[in-house]
Design an enzyme around this catalytic site. Structure first.
Site, PDB file in Angstrom:
ATOM      1  N   GLU A  66       0.883  -1.017  -0.129  1.00 16.76           N
ATOM      2  CA  GLU A  66      -0.169   0.164  -0.075  1.00 16.76           C
ATOM      3  C   GLU A  66       0.588   1.301   0.028  1.00 16.76           C
ATOM      4  OE1 GLU A  66      -2.753  -0.347   3.451  1.00 16.76           O
ATOM      5  OE2 GLU A  66      -4.011  -1.662   1.979  1.00 16.76           O
TER       6      GLU A  66
ATOM      7  N   ARG B  80       5.292  -8.198   7.710  1.00 13.51           N
ATOM      8  CA  ARG B  80       4.285  -8.365   7.602  1.00 13.51           C
ATOM      9  C   ARG B  80       3.849  -8.764   5.868  1.00 13.51           C
ATOM     10  NH1 ARG B  80       0.396  -3.859   7.644  1.00 13.51           N
ATOM     11  NH2 ARG B  80      -0.973  -5.217   8.897  1.00 13.51           N
TER      12      ARG B  80
ATOM     13  N   ARG C 249      -6.458 -10.495  -5.266  1.00 14.73           N
ATOM     14  CA  ARG C 249      -5.975 -10.138  -4.168  1.00 14.73           C
ATOM     15  C   ARG C 249      -5.730 -11.120  -3.354  1.00 14.73           C
ATOM     16  NH1 ARG C 249      -7.644  -4.633  -0.553  1.00 14.73           N
ATOM     17  NH2 ARG C 249      -6.404  -5.469   1.443  1.00 14.73           N
TER      18      ARG C 249
ATOM     19  N   ASP D 140      -8.635  -8.686   4.017  1.00  9.18           N
ATOM     20  CA  ASP D 140      -8.227  -7.726   5.025  1.00  9.18           C
ATOM     21  C   ASP D 140      -9.178  -7.457   6.251  1.00  9.18           C
ATOM     22  OD1 ASP D 140      -7.119  -5.225   6.251  1.00  9.18           O
ATOM     23  OD2 ASP D 140      -7.751  -3.915   4.437  1.00  9.18           O
TER      24      ASP D 140
ATOM     25  N   GLU E  67     -12.172  -1.848  12.517  1.00  8.78           N
ATOM     26  CA  GLU E  67     -12.401  -1.059  11.208  1.00  8.78           C
ATOM     27  C   GLU E  67     -13.404  -1.604  10.318  1.00  8.78           C
ATOM     28  OE1 GLU E  67      -8.772  -1.389   9.078  1.00  8.78           O
ATOM     29  OE2 GLU E  67      -9.496  -0.377   7.181  1.00  8.78           O
TER      30      GLU E  67
HETATM   31  C1  GCU Z   1      -6.128  -1.857   5.957  1.00 10.04           C
HETATM   32  C2  GCU Z   1      -6.321  -0.602   6.551  1.00 10.04           C
HETATM   33  C3  GCU Z   1      -5.238   0.569   6.347  1.00 10.04           C
HETATM   34  C4  GCU Z   1      -3.805  -0.260   7.238  1.00 10.04           C
HETATM   35  C5  GCU Z   1      -3.685  -1.574   6.523  1.00 10.04           C
HETATM   36  C6  GCU Z   1      -2.650  -2.469   6.831  1.00 10.04           C
HETATM   37  O1  GCU Z   1      -5.927  -1.896   4.613  1.00 10.04           O
HETATM   38  O2  GCU Z   1      -7.565   0.108   5.952  1.00 10.04           O
HETATM   39  O3  GCU Z   1      -5.377   1.847   7.347  1.00 10.04           O
HETATM   40  O4  GCU Z   1      -2.670   0.429   6.804  1.00 10.04           O
HETATM   41  O5  GCU Z   1      -4.959  -2.528   6.725  1.00 10.04           O
HETATM   42  O6  GCU Z   1      -2.825  -3.491   7.662  1.00 10.04           O
HETATM   43  O7  GCU Z   1      -1.511  -2.210   6.900  1.00 10.04           O
END
Ligand code: GCU
Length: 658
Positions: free
Chosen positions: A274, A307, A324, A353, A381
């Site tokens: 991300e 991770r 994904r 997720d 979340e």
């Molecule tokens: C989810 C979440 C993010 C977070 C990510 C992660 O996508 O929305 O805010 O950074 O998980 O676990 O790294």
């Protein structure tokens, strides 16, 4: 600024969670002998004094002593184990090491809260590593605020770019965590911005102060780091993990941390994920990256939590071959066996997720030569953002009890690297926004200690500690929370379809097509005939092939896939009949109507507890239940209407669909 003593009345300005003064009430004026020395034993001595007990040399009501000085104590157990015996009015807590002593003490309080009585039991955690990760930012992030995915106010550590002046909350938090057996904490967000990257360099003093508080409660502190720090902090022109200057940079950084914080735990890393930097920029893989950091912390017995949340978030929704769900397995399983011993691969429980319902990530059983840790999300979340009452104990318990290869080890037994989870606390008076979300933090600690505990029993413990022995309160809260995870599942995305949440409203509330044409991944493929993602080997993305038997075959066939996951694995007609006997479309309608009815019942039950729980807490939960009801109705109507319009198939019961 001084570090608060571990026994200070740190929660004076916040709710005491599950450790109100009352839990030690019956120990007042009793006698205790505590044998042993060291910082954690000092904390324990302060605890017994706080409870009003007086220390004596012999013949105490409560003896807390190392295993080797207690007759009949078990042998061969580790430092976190304890033996707890209550007999003829006397209590013995025999321990393996300082943490065991502390855990034994809190176990005794749990026992008293639930009515006491004679017993003899030995306890030892299944996993050595029981961790909470904070997604706290030092500086307020423009989109995410002080705590990424935080639903309980600000960070208890940082405030607008600085460490908080008053750290009494941190002391109270550490005490609460110790009481449920948590022994590791990562204090900053996995998305490490430029300000946060400096925690490792210029701001080490703030980490040192937090670590000192946690240390007195037997908890070791970890830091999330940014893989590109040697480059972005301006010291080198590369962060290539195979470059000697980069390796030296990390070795020096590690040496500095461990000099100031000798029990520092290690680094948590979100790399090539991300938008976070990682080894890919230099043509290196995740083993190259993780091992480089692992070698920097190895001389100090430090760990690297790396991770596995790696996937392409720049997908083209038109491309049906990119899935994904496959990404983590495709990335990491080929690297199995290449990670150093002090690398722990931290894997989210599902392939996507933290959704309300996902299958278990196949990476966990798939990596047999790597230490793997399971990652859970206590912060809600995707499960109602601490506006909705959702008790996650049953979900975690189901995950932990899953048997990846049929009859052999459970998932809990298979994860050699322990358990980690994202914390749900903040500066809110009740710590967790929704007061009932305190139960999730409590349950996480208890299940990390013993994954076989029954989630209902855990709730009974939490209720007894928090609210005392009122059986109506116990029954009321049990009836609200016991099935609340399934209730949430009923009124939100159906049958294992994921991500029908609003991307624009921070994942809160329904948005059926919110991610359907998104670069982050596509999740339901609903058309006029059917819905779901074909992830089979035969006709789909091949994801089912990442599982071992019996699951690979079970998930591959619509005849054997569990109902609750059918749309995760298959695209089926709306008229497809589930094992439950219902069709997919009728199941969607029925569960959405029933889900809202259940929320109505929750609210009625809560109203009946007025006067039996503190009024401010009653009010707060009442307000949240009203919001949960509003939101559940919105979910119900958007989902039902969407599928009615797509399918043209009416609800058999003729209820209102717009
Ligand atoms: C989810 C979440 C993010 C977070 C990510 C992660 O996508 O929305 O805010 O950074 O998980 O676990 O790294």
């Amino acid at each position: 600024m001084t570090i608060p003593a571990p026994h200070s009345e740190a929660v004076a300005d916040g709710h005491p969670m599950w450790l109100p003064e009352a839990v030690t009430g019956e120990l007042r004026d009793r006698t205790v002998t505590v044998l042993g020395e060291g910082a954690v034993l000092d904390t324990l001595r302060a605890e017994v004094a706080r409870a009003g007990m007086s220390e004596v040399r012999a013949d105490a009501d409560l003896l807390i002593a190392p295993f080797d000085v207690v007759e009949d104590a078990p042998e061969g157990l580790g430092p976190e184990a304890f033996f707890h015996r209550v007999r003829e009015g006397r209590t013995v807590i025999a321990y393996g090491g300082p943490n065991g002593a502390l855990y034994g003490w809190f176990h005794h309080l749990r026992h008293l809260a639930r009515g006491g009585g004679e017993l003899a039991s030995t306890q030892e955690p299944l996993h050595e590593l029981r961790m909470l990760d904070h997604w706290d930012n030092v500086a307020v992030h423009p989109h995410m605020g002080q705590v990424e995915r935080g639903y309980a106010g600000g960070s208890i550590f940082y405030d607008d770019g600085r460490l908080r002046e008053d750290l009494s909350r941190v002391g109270a938090y550490a005490r609460l965590l110790a009481s449920i057996g948590i022994n590791r904490v990562t204090i900053n967000n996995v998305n490490v911005g430029p300000r946060e990257a400096r925690l490792l360099t210029d701001d080490l003093g703030t980490v040192e102060r937090l670590a000192a508080i946690f240390r007195s409660w037997g908890i070791r502190t970890h830091l999330s780091i940014n893989f590109a720090s040697p480059l972005t902090l301006g010291e080198l022109d590369t962060s290539d993990p195979l470059e000697p200057a980069v390796q030296r940079w990390w070795r020096d950084a590690a040496a500095r941390v461990f000099t100031r914080i000798p029990d520092f735990g290690g680094f948590l890393v979100k790399a090539d994920s991300e938008g976070q930097p990682g080894p890919y920029a230099y043509g290196r893989d995740h083993a190259d990256g993780a091992n480089m950091l692992a070698r920097a912390v190895a001389p100090f017995e430090g760990l690297v939590h790396w991770r596995a949340f790696v996937y392409n978030h720049r997908q083209d929704w038109r491309d049906r071959t990119t899935d994904r769900a496959r990404a983590a397995y495709d990335t990491f399983v080929p690297l199995d066996g290449r990670f150093d011993d002090n690398v722990i691969l931290q894997v989210k429980y599902g392939p996507l997720d933290f959704q309300v319902r996902e299958p278990i990530s196949p990476v966990i059983p798939g990596m047999t030569r790597t230490r793997v840790a399971l990652e859970l999300q206590v912060t809600q979340e995707y499960t109602g953002q601490q506006q909705h009452a959702v008790y996650l104990g049953p979900q975690w318990s189901e995950i932990l009890a899953f048997r990846p290869t049929g009859d052999d080890a459970t998932l809990a037994e298979a994860v050699q690297g322990g358990i980690a989870a994202v914390s749900n606390v903040g500066s809110d008076d009740f710590w967790t926004g929704h007061p009932l979300a305190q139960a999730n933090l409590y349950a996480y600690g208890r299940l990390a200690w013993d994954p076989t505990l029954d989630p209902g029993t855990i709730l009974d413990e939490w209720i007894a500690l928090t609210f005392g022995a009122d059986d109506q309160v116990r029954r009321g809260i049990r009836s609200i929370l016991d099935d609340s995870w399934r209730t949430y599942e009923m009124y939100t995305a159906p049958l294992g379809v994921c991500f029908m949440v609003s991307p624009l409203n921070r994942h809160y509330g329904p948005d059926v097509d919110g991610y359907e044409y998104s670069a982050w991944g596509t999740y339901h493929f609903a058309d006029r005939d059917g819905v779901g993602v074909d992830r089979t080997v035969k006709t789909g993305t091949g994801f089912t092939g990442q599982y071992s038997e019996p699951w690979a075959s079970r998930y591959e066939s619509v005849d054997t896939v569990p109902d609750e996951l059918i749309l995760f694995f298959h695209h089926v007609p709306y008229t497809h009949r589930l094992h439950s006997g219902s069709t997919v479309i009728q199941h969607i309608y029925d569960t959405h109507f029933a889900g809202v009815e259940r929320v109505d019942e929750m609210a009625v039950t809560w109203d009946e507890l007025e006067g039996r729980v503190p009024s401010d807490l009653h009010r707060r939960v009442g307000e949240r239940l009203a919001e949960q009801r509003r939101s559940a109705i919105e979910w119900r109507d958007q989902i039902n209407t969407y599928f009615w319009r797509k399918s043209g198939i009416a609800d058999e019961a003729g209820r209102t669909i717009y």
